[in-house]
Write a protein that holds these residues in place. Structure first.
Motif, PDB file in Angstrom:
ATOM      1  N   LYS A  45      42.497 -50.078  38.501  1.00  0.00           N
ATOM      2  CA  LYS A  45      43.628 -50.836  37.980  1.00  0.00           C
ATOM      3  C   LYS A  45      43.961 -51.956  38.950  1.00  0.00           C
ATOM      4  N   THR A  46      44.405 -53.084  38.409  1.00  0.00           N
ATOM      5  CA  THR A  46      44.794 -54.205  39.250  1.00  0.00           C
ATOM      6  C   THR A  46      46.082 -53.874  40.002  1.00  0.00           C
TER       7      THR A  46
ATOM      8  N   LEU B 164      48.888 -55.368  39.691  1.00  0.00           N
ATOM      9  CA  LEU B 164      49.950 -55.373  38.694  1.00  0.00           C
ATOM     10  C   LEU B 164      49.955 -54.070  37.904  1.00  0.00           C
ATOM     11  N   GLU B 165      48.796 -53.618  37.467  1.00  0.00           N
ATOM     12  CA  GLU B 165      48.702 -52.389  36.673  1.00  0.00           C
ATOM     13  C   GLU B 165      49.105 -51.164  37.488  1.00  0.00           C
TER      14      GLU B 165
ATOM     15  N   ARG C 226      55.794 -54.885  32.923  1.00  0.00           N
ATOM     16  CA  ARG C 226      55.154 -56.073  33.499  1.00  0.00           C
ATOM     17  C   ARG C 226      56.179 -56.950  34.207  1.00  0.00           C
TER      18      ARG C 226
ATOM     19  N   THR D 130      52.372 -61.589  44.546  1.00  0.00           N
ATOM     20  CA  THR D 130      52.177 -62.094  43.181  1.00  0.00           C
ATOM     21  C   THR D 130      50.851 -62.836  43.019  1.00  0.00           C
TER      22      THR D 130
ATOM     23  N   TRP E 175      48.123 -62.041  44.128  1.00  0.00           N
ATOM     24  CA  TRP E 175      47.031 -61.064  44.031  1.00  0.00           C
ATOM     25  C   TRP E 175      47.279 -60.056  42.910  1.00  0.00           C
ATOM     26  N   ALA E 176      48.180 -60.383  41.979  1.00  0.00           N
ATOM     27  CA  ALA E 176      48.569 -59.428  40.940  1.00  0.00           C
ATOM     28  C   ALA E 176      47.379 -58.936  40.115  1.00  0.00           C
ATOM     29  N   ASN E 177      46.408 -59.787  39.895  1.00  0.00           N
ATOM     30  CA  ASN E 177      45.269 -59.420  39.041  1.00  0.00           C
ATOM     31  C   ASN E 177      44.038 -58.994  39.839  1.00  0.00           C
ATOM     32  N   HIS E 178      44.222 -58.751  41.128  1.00  0.00           N
ATOM     33  CA  HIS E 178      43.117 -58.294  41.964  1.00  0.00           C
ATOM     34  C   HIS E 178      43.072 -56.763  41.992  1.00  0.00           C
ATOM     35  N   TYR E 179      41.869 -56.240  42.110  1.00  0.00           N
ATOM     36  CA  TYR E 179      41.683 -54.797  42.242  1.00  0.00           C
ATOM     37  C   TYR E 179      41.780 -54.409  43.725  1.00  0.00           C
TER      38      TYR E 179
END
Length: 252
Positions: free
Chosen positions: A95-96, A98-99, A117, A130, A132-136
């Motif tokens: 999960k990223t 954010l997730e 979200r 923020t 790096w929100a979509n980084h794993y």
């Protein structure tokens, strides 16, 4: 007020916690210090039943929960009321960022994805993540992963935040960024139990310090009292040994 009563935990013949009583006032930032292997992390893990003590209870939200008897309703209440930051981040690898922050909001608090979200982005902004929100997790440094873990914990708006050696798995150059985030959270008024070997940080960020040794609270007072005027001989001995390993203080 959150109250721990008579918490006992052993591993076979090794007594780790031997009748811990602790009153935690709202807004307290309590630093828990002491030798390795003396029950500091175990105490935190018993509070939210990651470890099950042989005996002990916690008074929370006006009711007393028997920590030695794990049932789904009480465990869920504990998990909703407490947030945990682990030594090794414990992020979901698939999960990223954010997730990871959204997960508890959706699963435990039953918020919609849109609500989760929004809150997750707000908390990632507080810890400077923020971008790096979509980084794993595998694409983040240890310090960045720990900041995401802190955002995940505070997103749940816990009554009690438990931090278990939050910098122990980090490279030395990454420690400061995580300690700074913890300091900011403490200033927001969160009630916190902080286990750490960063003595200067504990001294500066806490309003109360507990020294734990052989499963007992042997010292409990203000940072000034515990660090400058300890009453217990075991505490004095610990600090004498720490002076031999003294490192530059973390400035806040």
């Amino acid at each position: 007020m959150i109250t721990l009563k008579n918490v006992h935990k052993r591993y076979k013949d090794n007594i780790v916690l031997d009748g811990i009583d602790l009153e935690i006032k709202q807004g307290d930032v309590i630093g828990i210090i002491g030798p390795s292997g003396t029950g500091k992390s175990t105490l935190l893990r018993c509070i939210n039943q990651l470890e099950i003590p042989e005996q002990g209870s916690i008074e929370l939200n006006g009711r007393e929960i028997d920590l030695s008897k794990k049932n789904r309703k009480d465990t869920l209440e504990l998990r909703r009321s407490t947030g945990m930051v682990f030594q090794r981040f414990n992020l979901f690898e698939k999960k990223t960022a954010l997730e990871n922050v959204m997960e508890g909001l959706i699963v435990v608090q039953k918020k919609t994805k849109e609500e989760a979200r929004k809150i997750a982005f707000e908390e990632l902004a507080k810890v400077g993540m923020t971008a790096w929100a979509n980084h794993y997790p595998k694409h983040l440094s240890g310090g960045q992963q720990q900041r995401v873990a802190i955002a995940r914990a505070i997103a749940m708006r816990p009554q009690l935040l438990l931090l278990d050696e939050p910098t122990s798995a980090l490279d030395p150059e990454l420690v400061g960024e995580v300690l700074e985030v913890i300091r900011q959270i403490a200033n927001e008024g969160y009630t916190m139990l902080l286990v750490s070997h960063e003595m200067s940080f504990v001294r500066n960020v806490s309003n109360r310090v507990i020294f734990l040794d052989k499963g007992h609270i042997v010292e409990d007072g203000s940072p000034k009292e515990v660090f400058e005027q300890p009453k217990n001989e075991r505490t004095k001995e610990f600090f004498r040994k720490m002076l031999l390993l003294e490192q530059p203080e973390y400035s806040i």
